[in-house]
Scaffold this motif. Sequence first.
Motif, PDB file in Angstrom:
ATOM      1  N   ASN A 287      21.320  47.627  77.499  1.00  0.00           N
ATOM      2  CA  ASN A 287      20.449  48.441  76.643  1.00  0.00           C
ATOM      3  C   ASN A 287      20.865  48.329  75.179  1.00  0.00           C
ATOM      4  N   LEU A 288      22.196  48.370  74.984  1.00  0.00           N
ATOM      5  CA  LEU A 288      22.684  48.256  73.611  1.00  0.00           C
ATOM      6  C   LEU A 288      22.336  46.881  73.044  1.00  0.00           C
ATOM      7  N   GLN A 289      22.480  45.842  73.884  1.00  0.00           N
ATOM      8  CA  GLN A 289      22.150  44.492  73.440  1.00  0.00           C
ATOM      9  C   GLN A 289      20.640  44.392  73.118  1.00  0.00           C
ATOM     10  N   TYR A 290      19.818  45.056  73.940  1.00  0.00           N
ATOM     11  CA  TYR A 290      18.368  45.027  73.713  1.00  0.00           C
ATOM     12  C   TYR A 290      17.994  45.759  72.417  1.00  0.00           C
ATOM     13  N   GLY A 293      18.821  43.715  69.498  1.00  0.00           N
ATOM     14  CA  GLY A 293      17.835  42.644  69.310  1.00  0.00           C
ATOM     15  C   GLY A 293      16.580  43.148  68.598  1.00  0.00           C
ATOM     16  N   ASN A 294      16.127  44.336  69.001  1.00  0.00           N
ATOM     17  CA  ASN A 294      14.943  44.902  68.346  1.00  0.00           C
ATOM     18  C   ASN A 294      15.232  45.239  66.898  1.00  0.00           C
ATOM     19  N   LEU A 295      16.417  45.769  66.655  1.00  0.00           N
ATOM     20  CA  LEU A 295      16.778  46.115  65.284  1.00  0.00           C
ATOM     21  C   LEU A 295      16.812  44.849  64.409  1.00  0.00           C
ATOM     22  N   ASN A 296      17.289  43.774  64.968  1.00  0.00           N
ATOM     23  CA  ASN A 296      17.309  42.518  64.220  1.00  0.00           C
ATOM     24  C   ASN A 296      15.881  42.050  63.903  1.00  0.00           C
ATOM     25  N   LYS A 297      15.012  42.199  64.878  1.00  0.00           N
ATOM     26  CA  LYS A 297      13.606  41.817  64.631  1.00  0.00           C
ATOM     27  C   LYS A 297      12.983  42.679  63.543  1.00  0.00           C
ATOM     28  N   LEU A 298      13.310  43.988  63.590  1.00  0.00           N
ATOM     29  CA  LEU A 298      12.762  44.882  62.584  1.00  0.00           C
ATOM     30  C   LEU A 298      13.236  44.503  61.190  1.00  0.00           C
ATOM     31  N   LEU A 324       6.917  36.299  62.063  1.00  0.00           N
ATOM     32  CA  LEU A 324       8.378  36.203  61.954  1.00  0.00           C
ATOM     33  C   LEU A 324       8.829  34.808  62.359  1.00  0.00           C
ATOM     34  N   PRO A 325       9.841  34.341  61.702  1.00  0.00           N
ATOM     35  CA  PRO A 325      10.342  32.997  62.104  1.00  0.00           C
ATOM     36  C   PRO A 325      10.769  32.947  63.567  1.00  0.00           C
ATOM     37  N   SER A 326      11.290  34.029  63.994  1.00  0.00           N
ATOM     38  CA  SER A 326      11.736  34.033  65.389  1.00  0.00           C
ATOM     39  C   SER A 326      10.564  33.985  66.333  1.00  0.00           C
ATOM     40  N   ASP A 327       9.443  34.682  65.958  1.00  0.00           N
ATOM     41  CA  ASP A 327       8.303  34.660  66.822  1.00  0.00           C
ATOM     42  C   ASP A 327       7.620  33.303  66.846  1.00  0.00           C
ATOM     43  N   SER A 328       7.543  32.647  65.645  1.00  0.00           N
ATOM     44  CA  SER A 328       6.972  31.317  65.622  1.00  0.00           C
ATOM     45  C   SER A 328       7.769  30.340  66.429  1.00  0.00           C
ATOM     46  N   ILE A 329       9.046  30.495  66.350  1.00  0.00           N
ATOM     47  CA  ILE A 329       9.909  29.618  67.168  1.00  0.00           C
ATOM     48  C   ILE A 329       9.698  29.861  68.635  1.00  0.00           C
ATOM     49  N   ALA A 330       9.483  31.153  68.992  1.00  0.00           N
ATOM     50  CA  ALA A 330       9.284  31.465  70.405  1.00  0.00           C
ATOM     51  C   ALA A 330       7.951  30.916  70.884  1.00  0.00           C
ATOM     52  N   VAL A 331       6.849  30.972  69.936  1.00  0.00           N
ATOM     53  CA  VAL A 331       5.538  30.462  70.351  1.00  0.00           C
ATOM     54  C   VAL A 331       5.621  28.962  70.555  1.00  0.00           C
ATOM     55  N   GLN A 332       6.236  28.239  69.666  1.00  0.00           N
ATOM     56  CA  GLN A 332       6.389  26.800  69.872  1.00  0.00           C
ATOM     57  C   GLN A 332       7.135  26.477  71.153  1.00  0.00           C
TER      58      GLN A 332
END
Length: 332
Positions: A287-290, A293-298, A324-332
């Motif tokens: 949970n803490l790791q999750y 991760g969300n905080l990093n995305k924010l 977000l760069p991370s989201d584009s990377i995830a879509v690719q």
Amino acid sequence: MLKLSNETKVGVLTVLGITLLVLGFNLLKGKSLFSHNKTIYAVYQQVNGLQPANAVQVNGLVVGNVANLEVMDKDASRILVAITITKKIEIPRNSVARISSDLLGTKTVQLDLGNAGEYLKSGDTIYAAVDGSMTDALKEQLNPLVKKLEGTLSNIDSVLMSVNAILDTTAKGNLQDAIRNLNSTMRNFTHTSASLNSMLDPDNGNIQKTFNNLAAVTGNLKDNNAKITGILDNAQKATDALAKGNIDKTLQQLQQTATNLNQTIAKLNNTDGTAGLLLNDKKVYNNLQYSLGNLNKLLEDLRVNPKRYVHFSLFGKKDKTKPLPSDSIAVQ
């Protein structure tokens, strides 16, 4: 003047010659016609080569001679010896006539005078005895030695036979090998002795050098004795200071700190507390790791699209939202 015929002269000379012949023969036999000698007899079974005219002695003094020897039996088991005593001595009846011989083998008759009150007269018989000859004495002495020598020779013969039995071809070869090895050992010993002599050389030997170094070390110790004494005094003072210090109290505090540390580690290992849950519960970790991760995305979205969160525009135009760069990377 009375004249004698030749026949008378021849007769007188013949009588004188016969008389002188008889006197000379008796003198050679030890007899004398003009003295009153005493003749005694002794019976022997063995005379050991006694001959007529052999001396008769008393305490080393010649007192007569042997007159005659006659065989009494056909087997010569008894021999009658006539002894003529020329000195005026009295011989007790219990005396003994003993045949003896000196180192040169000369036979004599020794009269061992007894202590009886009656004395022998001419024609009486005296007790007889025979001493053993030097040869007999030597035989008695040598017989044990001969027996021992025979036993020794027998033992030597046995030993030689055993040695011959042992020293077969193989044993001889082994013995030769042993001798060669012994020669090699002696050579090595010679080299070792030479090396030892070199080491013991009083000028350049290693042992002498070692003693010199030891002497130098002891000299240095002697020269620095005061310094060594000061060092030892300082060490003594340090140990005294440590002994007088609060070492026990410090050790107790260290023990208490170790105890507290053990308790803290036990609490961390326990899942009852928050820290224990963080360390030991995997769900809390996930949970803490999750959340992180969300905080990093924010934060990443805030950096990329700051106007999404802060609206400020002079013309009222909205900017396009960037992915977000991370989201584009995830879509690719």
